[in-house]
Every structure is written in C-alpha cells, then in structure tokens.
Scaffold this motif. Structure first.
Motif, PDB file in Angstrom:
ATOM      1  N   ARG A  74       4.891  23.461  32.222  1.00 34.53           N
ATOM      2  CA  ARG A  74       3.700  22.778  32.728  1.00 34.53           C
ATOM      3  C   ARG A  74       3.764  21.270  32.505  1.00 34.53           C
ATOM      4  O   ARG A  74       3.372  20.486  33.379  1.00 34.53           O
ATOM      5  CB  ARG A  74       2.444  23.361  32.070  1.00 34.53           C
ATOM      6  CG  ARG A  74       2.085  24.746  32.597  1.00 34.53           C
ATOM      7  CD  ARG A  74       0.864  25.324  31.911  1.00 34.53           C
ATOM      8  NE  ARG A  74       0.451  26.574  32.548  1.00 34.53           N
ATOM      9  CZ  ARG A  74      -0.514  27.356  32.083  1.00 34.53           C
ATOM     10  NH1 ARG A  74      -1.165  27.034  30.958  1.00 34.53           N
ATOM     11  NH2 ARG A  74      -0.834  28.467  32.729  1.00 34.53           N
ATOM     12  N   ASP A 127       3.728  18.794  35.694  1.00 31.05           N
ATOM     13  CA  ASP A 127       2.654  17.818  35.805  1.00 31.05           C
ATOM     14  C   ASP A 127       3.232  16.425  36.048  1.00 31.05           C
ATOM     15  O   ASP A 127       2.710  15.647  36.861  1.00 31.05           O
ATOM     16  CB  ASP A 127       1.807  17.834  34.531  1.00 31.05           C
ATOM     17  CG  ASP A 127       0.449  17.179  34.729  1.00 31.05           C
ATOM     18  OD1 ASP A 127      -0.175  17.430  35.784  1.00 31.05           O
ATOM     19  OD2 ASP A 127       0.021  16.421  33.847  1.00 31.05           O
ATOM     20  N   SER A 135      -2.455  17.667  42.995  1.00 28.50           N
ATOM     21  CA  SER A 135      -2.598  18.907  42.214  1.00 28.50           C
ATOM     22  C   SER A 135      -2.250  20.105  43.096  1.00 28.50           C
ATOM     23  O   SER A 135      -3.014  20.483  43.983  1.00 28.50           O
ATOM     24  CB  SER A 135      -4.026  19.038  41.678  1.00 28.50           C
ATOM     25  OG  SER A 135      -4.323  17.971  40.798  1.00 28.50           O
ATOM     26  N   GLN A 139      -3.134  22.987  37.258  1.00 25.56           N
ATOM     27  CA  GLN A 139      -3.733  21.700  37.586  1.00 25.56           C
ATOM     28  C   GLN A 139      -5.054  21.865  38.324  1.00 25.56           C
ATOM     29  O   GLN A 139      -5.872  20.957  38.334  1.00 25.56           O
ATOM     30  CB  GLN A 139      -2.783  20.885  38.475  1.00 25.56           C
ATOM     31  CG  GLN A 139      -1.470  20.498  37.814  1.00 25.56           C
ATOM     32  CD  GLN A 139      -0.522  19.824  38.791  1.00 25.56           C
ATOM     33  OE1 GLN A 139      -0.384  20.261  39.936  1.00 25.56           O
ATOM     34  NE2 GLN A 139       0.112  18.751  38.359  1.00 25.56           N
TER      35      GLN A 139
END
Length: 448
Positions: A427, A431, A441, A446
């Motif tokens: 993650r 991101d 996103s 997200q």
C-alpha cells in the motif's frame, strides 16, 4: 492525422510470486512454490519498456493491483483487522491467501480488449475490461483495472469504457490476449480478429479435453457489439483444441499479428485456410494487403513454441516498413526455435530483426513479452488526451527504478505472504506510485 500503436506494459507488483495458480499454463504450474524475486521482475519489465522507448516506439506504463486483496478475503468470510484477515486466511485456507496475493495483473494483455476509434461506431477508442472468470485469482482484477484505465484514458470525448462481461462461464473473456487487429495504417479502419477456444451455446464447435478454453465465442461477439464494430470489420476464429490441451491457454501463445501481418504456428487454428481467406478479403476491401507467416510444425513443434514463448512476442513496425520481433531469452536457449528465427530474419522477408530480452521472472510464471503489454492505437489528438503521467520517458524510467529499489523485496516465498507487513509495504508503494503516474485514487485502500 498521424497515428501510432502505443504499448502499455504492466508494471510488476510487489507481491510477484510463484503460486502455480494457472491450470493450463505449463510454466505457471511447473515453477509453483519456487522463490520469486519481485524487484528483479519489475526491473526486467522496466528495462524492456525503456529499450522500446529508446528505439522510438511510444511506450506507456499500466499500474499493478493492490495485493493482498483483503476485500476479496473478507467477502469469503474472514474478518477482523486487515492483519487478522491475512493471518486467518493463512491458517485456514492458504490457497485463498495465495490467490489474493497474485501479481498476475502484470500481464495486461488480459486487462481489456481495445478497439481504435477508426473501427468503432462513435469514433472513440473503446475499452472493455476482461472478466477473467476462468481463474479466481484473476477474476478479482477487473474493478481496479477499470479504474486504472479510466484514470489513464479519462477524456470521454475520445475514450469509452465498458464494464466487464457477466462473470459466468458462458462469457469467459480474457481480453487482448485473444484479440488482434489488422490494418494498413493504425489510423485507418481495420479488421479486428477475435480468437475463441469454445462456444458456450453452439455444440458444433469442438472443445479441448484436458485444459479449459478460457475465451468463448459469445464473449468475443459481445465485445464486438459493445464497441460498435462493423460486421465487415470483424473475423472470428477458433483455436485448435489440441494446442489448448498442449498448454496454449491464450491465442497469444501460438500467434501474433501486427499491421497487415499474422505470424502463427501451423497448428494454431481450426479451419485455417477459411480464416486466412476471410482476413485477406475483408482487409483487402479496406485497401490493405493481408500477409501471413506460417511456422511449420516440422521446424518448430507446439511444445517448443510453448516452452520458448516464440509467439508470445511483440511484432513491431519499423519506420521503413520492416518488422521487428521482440522475444524472450528462452527463444535463444531453444535450438530449434533459434535456428528458425535465424533463418526467418536472413530470408529478406517481412520480419528483418529479432531482439532478445531477459524476462525470466515473468516467464517462469507463464508470461512473456506479449503478455506484458496492452496495445492501444491512437491518433495524435487521442494520444495528447492520454494521462501524460503514464507515458514512459527517461526521467520516468529513472523514477520508477528508484521506486522499485525502495519498495520491493528481493525474495518472496509462499510463507512470506502471511506477513501482514507485506500489505503495508504494498500500500505504501502503490500510494506513492499513483502520485508518480498522476492516477489519483484508484485503489480500494485509497477510496474506502
């Protein structure tokens, strides 16, 4: 208006592992449970992207999926915190955890089927995400795939996106791995070539006996309707069931096409002469000159083709009209295949050059150069409307290699998938990646 074909390569995800999940894929099954190297896999893929960019081809990047897919595990009854969900799955149903960690989205030839604007009813580029419902670990990909493609091709004036077909066996759809387009020029109307393994409703079509046929005729027809393709601009062909049973799980393992050329194995299709005649006739009416290169079984057997991934190659058009074939290192290692390629390129025919790439990490899991890329034909206006953050440049290559070095592990085994820290690593990496590629996103963590 000038047009080109852009190759959007899948960026290998941080959970790249050899789970042996793909029944019917010989390489996937034979390398099951071996230790993988996610960092090496990603860097090998990026090296190919950079090389094609430096050769003058427009090259793009398609982001990987969030893995482990905790939401998928929750839907199967595991509960608690994300860490608890992963630990429960590891203890109670390890195969489900392995499936939820699959990095198979790297093979973006299965992400979607794409029809250029020159072929479609409304003059837009159409995308239909593949449902991939033959394999559980791939069937969970299409929601994120749709969001990522939507972020890359966002301008509705130029791009149309369709949801995946119904997730049932009758509409099994594996995307561009079973789809090729023939044309005189990328910006002109062409003939879209859909290859299927079986029919869901018509018993006249024979089916393989050992391995599943993943693409149905009905799915291919549905995609053609969604994209608004003309009947005289579509050809449907059936894969030879015998080669499916020999490990040819997608058409791009036994044939590859580009421009006016189809490069295929003698045993790839049923009713080959009829199919070639139809392609020649329909492309001819559009001003094209369809040509085919058949590889005889006497020179390269199906087993050699599957082991080397000779046909899971990229057939690219040079500015001078000649063609370049991008193949994996395994082709050079196979004496019969390499001998054939040497003869092919020295004959003065259409394919003048072969370039070899080391894609061992992907190959050991069952995917070669063609699996790693989604082809999108675009005119100048459409290319300008693509999210510029996903188009490969020298600075982007440097940024992505640094990103991989920072976030990816050098080694990953099945037992490592039970480590909740792997989810946090994934993650964190993704991101940052969405910021690098300017995607916004697109991942569940997200959005939720």
């Amino acid at each position: 208006m000038k047009s080109c074909e852009v190759n959007f390569d899948g960026l290998v995800g941080p959970t790249h592992n050899y789970g042996g999940l793909s029944y019917g894929n010989v390489a996937s099954q034979s390398n099951s449970q071996q230790s993988s190297n996610p960092k090496e896999a990603a860097l090998q893929g990026l090296a190919k992207m950079k090389a094609l960019m430096e050769m003058g081809f427009v090259q793009g990047v398609l982001a990987p999926q969030e893995r482990p897919d905790v939401a998928a595990l929750r839907s199967l009854g595991f509960a608690g915190t994300d860490a608890q969900v992963i630990q429960q799955a590891a203890k109670q149903a390890m195969p489900l955890l392995v499936a939820s960690c699959s990095a198979s989205s790297m093979w973006v030839a299965n992400a979607a089927t794409v029809s250029p604007s020159a072929d479609t009813f409304d003059g837009r580029v159409h995308f239909t995400a593949a449902n991939l419902n033959c394999k559980y670990h791939r069937s969970i990909e299409h929601p994120t795939t749709s969001r990522v493609l939507g972020a890359m091709f966002a301008d509705q004036k130029h791009f149309a996106h369709h949801a995946a077909l119904p997730a049932v066996a009758q509409f099994g759809d594996e995307g561009a791995a079973n789809h090729t387009r023939f044309c005189r020029d990328y910006g002109e109307a062409g003939v879209e070539f859909f290859v299927f393994g079986r029919s869901a409703f018509d018993t006249r079509y024979p089916a393989p006996q050992k391995y599943p046929a993943r693409q149905t005729l009905e799915a291919s027809q549905a995609v053609a309707r969604l994209h608004g393709l003309r009947d005289d601009g579509v050809v449907y062909a059936q894969q030879n069931p015998a080669v499916i049973d020999a490990g040819v799980f997608h058409n791009d393992v036994i044939a590859v096409g580009n421009g006016e050329v189809l490069f295929y194995h003698e045993d790839a299709f049923l009713n080959t002469d009829q199919m070639l005649g139809e392609l020649q006739g329909k492309l001819g009416k559009l001003g094209g000159n369809f040509q085919s290169i058949c590889v005889p079984r006497a020179q390269v057997g199906v087993e050699d083709a599957v082991r080397s991934y000779l046909f899971n190659s990229q057939l690219l058009s040079r500015a001078d009209g000649s063609m370049l074939l991008i193949v994996p290192e395994e082709c050079r290692a196979n004496e019969r295949v390499w001998q054939y390629l040497q003869g092919l390129t020295s004959s003065g025919g259409l394919i003048r050059e072969v370039k070899v790439f080391d894609l061992k990490q992907s190959m050991q899991n069952g995917g070669g150069p063609a699996c790693l890329r989604l082809r999108v034909a675009l005119n100048e206006t459409e290319l300008a409307a693509v999210n510029p953050g996903v188009i490969m440049t020298a600075p982007l290559y440097d940024t992505l290699t640094q990103w991989v070095d920072k976030h990816y592990r050098d080694s990953l085994r099945e037992t490592d998938l039970a480590d909740p820290q792997l989810l946090l690593e994934c993650r964190t990496a993704l991101d940052e990646l969405t910021q690098i590629l300017k995607l916004g996103s697109v991942y569940p963590f997200q959005i939720n």
